[in-house]
Write a protein that holds these residues in place. Structure first.
Motif, PDB file in Angstrom:
ATOM      1  N   GLU A 164      -2.442  -7.163 -12.205  1.00 39.56           N
ATOM      2  CA  GLU A 164      -2.987  -6.372 -10.869  1.00 39.56           C
ATOM      3  C   GLU A 164      -4.168  -5.144 -11.307  1.00 39.56           C
ATOM      4  O   GLU A 164      -4.418  -4.976 -13.322  1.00 39.56           O
ATOM      5  N   VAL A 165      -4.677  -3.995 -11.055  1.00 38.98           N
ATOM      6  CA  VAL A 165      -5.891  -3.764 -11.181  1.00 38.98           C
ATOM      7  C   VAL A 165      -5.744  -1.991 -10.397  1.00 38.98           C
ATOM      8  O   VAL A 165      -5.083  -2.454  -9.272  1.00 38.98           O
ATOM      9  N   LEU A 166      -5.668  -1.099 -11.045  1.00 39.42           N
ATOM     10  CA  LEU A 166      -5.591   0.404 -10.492  1.00 39.42           C
ATOM     11  C   LEU A 166      -7.104   0.447  -9.764  1.00 39.42           C
ATOM     12  O   LEU A 166      -8.149   0.340  -9.719  1.00 39.42           O
ATOM     13  N   ARG A 180       0.845  -1.252   0.166  1.00 38.86           N
ATOM     14  CA  ARG A 180      -0.096  -0.283  -0.362  1.00 38.86           C
ATOM     15  C   ARG A 180       0.800   1.222   0.060  1.00 38.86           C
ATOM     16  O   ARG A 180       1.732   1.222   0.646  1.00 38.86           O
ATOM     17  N   GLY A 181      -0.039   2.486  -0.517  1.00 41.15           N
ATOM     18  CA  GLY A 181       1.098   3.607  -0.985  1.00 41.15           C
ATOM     19  C   GLY A 181       0.852   4.202  -2.047  1.00 41.15           C
ATOM     20  O   GLY A 181      -0.347   3.925  -2.303  1.00 41.15           O
ATOM     21  N   GLU A 202      -2.101   5.764  -6.554  1.00 41.77           N
ATOM     22  CA  GLU A 202      -2.749   5.068  -4.930  1.00 41.77           C
ATOM     23  C   GLU A 202      -1.160   3.114  -6.088  1.00 41.77           C
ATOM     24  O   GLU A 202      -1.855   3.391  -6.835  1.00 41.77           O
ATOM     25  N   LEU A 203      -0.673   2.483  -5.127  1.00 42.30           N
ATOM     26  CA  LEU A 203      -0.451   1.328  -5.402  1.00 42.30           C
ATOM     27  C   LEU A 203      -1.348   0.173  -6.330  1.00 42.30           C
ATOM     28  O   LEU A 203      -2.428  -0.078  -6.213  1.00 42.30           O
ATOM     29  N   PRO A 204      -0.948  -0.267  -7.229  1.00 47.42           N
ATOM     30  CA  PRO A 204      -2.061  -0.581  -8.315  1.00 47.42           C
ATOM     31  C   PRO A 204      -2.530  -2.092  -7.060  1.00 47.42           C
ATOM     32  O   PRO A 204      -1.934  -2.467  -6.181  1.00 47.42           O
ATOM     33  N   ILE A 205      -3.889  -3.286  -6.409  1.00 47.28           N
ATOM     34  CA  ILE A 205      -4.457  -4.012  -6.694  1.00 47.28           C
ATOM     35  C   ILE A 205      -3.809  -5.585  -7.089  1.00 47.28           C
ATOM     36  O   ILE A 205      -3.902  -5.224  -7.601  1.00 47.28           O
TER      37      ILE A 205
END
Length: 197
Positions: free
Chosen positions: A160-162, A52-53, A78-81
């Motif tokens: 990953e998703v944004l 996270r970040g 924000e970093l991707p999930i």
């Protein structure tokens, strides 16, 4: 996924082995054998890979202008999930020989290998990991009680998703300032930056 599994030709079979989606998008057509069926089983957050970040995106962003060499801006957000997409790939053949041949082709490095699998995402021109979680051979019967040799593969695609749209930010070009003693505020320890006063 469909493109990765397409283009397989077996001896004694006219044309390519058809590849169809069952879920999420059902593709209708006559069931001819051999055939490969793709079903999406699950989508989940990969919390074991999550960070996270806030940071810079190193990958291209779909629908956004790409950064060129020499540009003084980049995309931040924000970093991707990280996400795991699980699929069940089923092969169905009329003969055991076809099933053995199809299993051999699928186990190669460019299809569904036991290790170091990948899936190319053409939109981003990137490769993402594809893991073979398991496989199981079964003998089934169709509606006419004819035997089908099947193999079920469970695979996981890591992507990953944004969480939000990234923002275009200008990069820092220079920093100017003066270093002073914080206790007395009188000492000038020096200047830094592009130009010295």
């Amino acid at each position: 996924m469909k493109a990765k599994l397409s283009g397989i030709v077996l001896d004694g079979v006219s044309g390519e082995v058809p590849v169809r989606f069952s879920t999420p998008d059902v593709e209708f057509g006559s069931m001819t054998y051999p055939i490969i069926i793709i079903e999406r089983e699950n989508i989940s957050v990969a919390s074991d890979r999550e960070h996270r970040g806030w940071g810079r995106y190193g990958s291209p962003i779909e629908g956004a202008p790409e950064r060129q060499d020499g540009d003084l801006w980049d995309y931040y957000g924000e970093l991707p999930i990280p996400m795991d997409f699980d699929y069940k790939i089923s092969t169905m053949c009329r003969t055991h020989a076809q099933q053995v041949a199809l299993t051999g082709i699928l186990s190669r490095g460019d299809r569904l290998p036991p290790r170091f699998g990948y899936l190319k995402l053409p939109v981003f021109n990137e490769l993402v990991p594809l893991d073979l979680l398991g496989s199981e051979p079964l003998t089934m019967y169709d509606g006419d009680q004819k035997r089908l040799f099947t193999m079920h593969y469970l695979i996981r695609v890591q992507t990953e998703v944004l969480p939000h749209d990234p923002q275009r930010r200008e990069l820092i070009r220079s920093i100017h300032g003066r270093i002073t003693d914080t206790k007395t505020r009188k000492w000038n320890l020096g200047n830094f930056g592009d130009s010295q006063p």
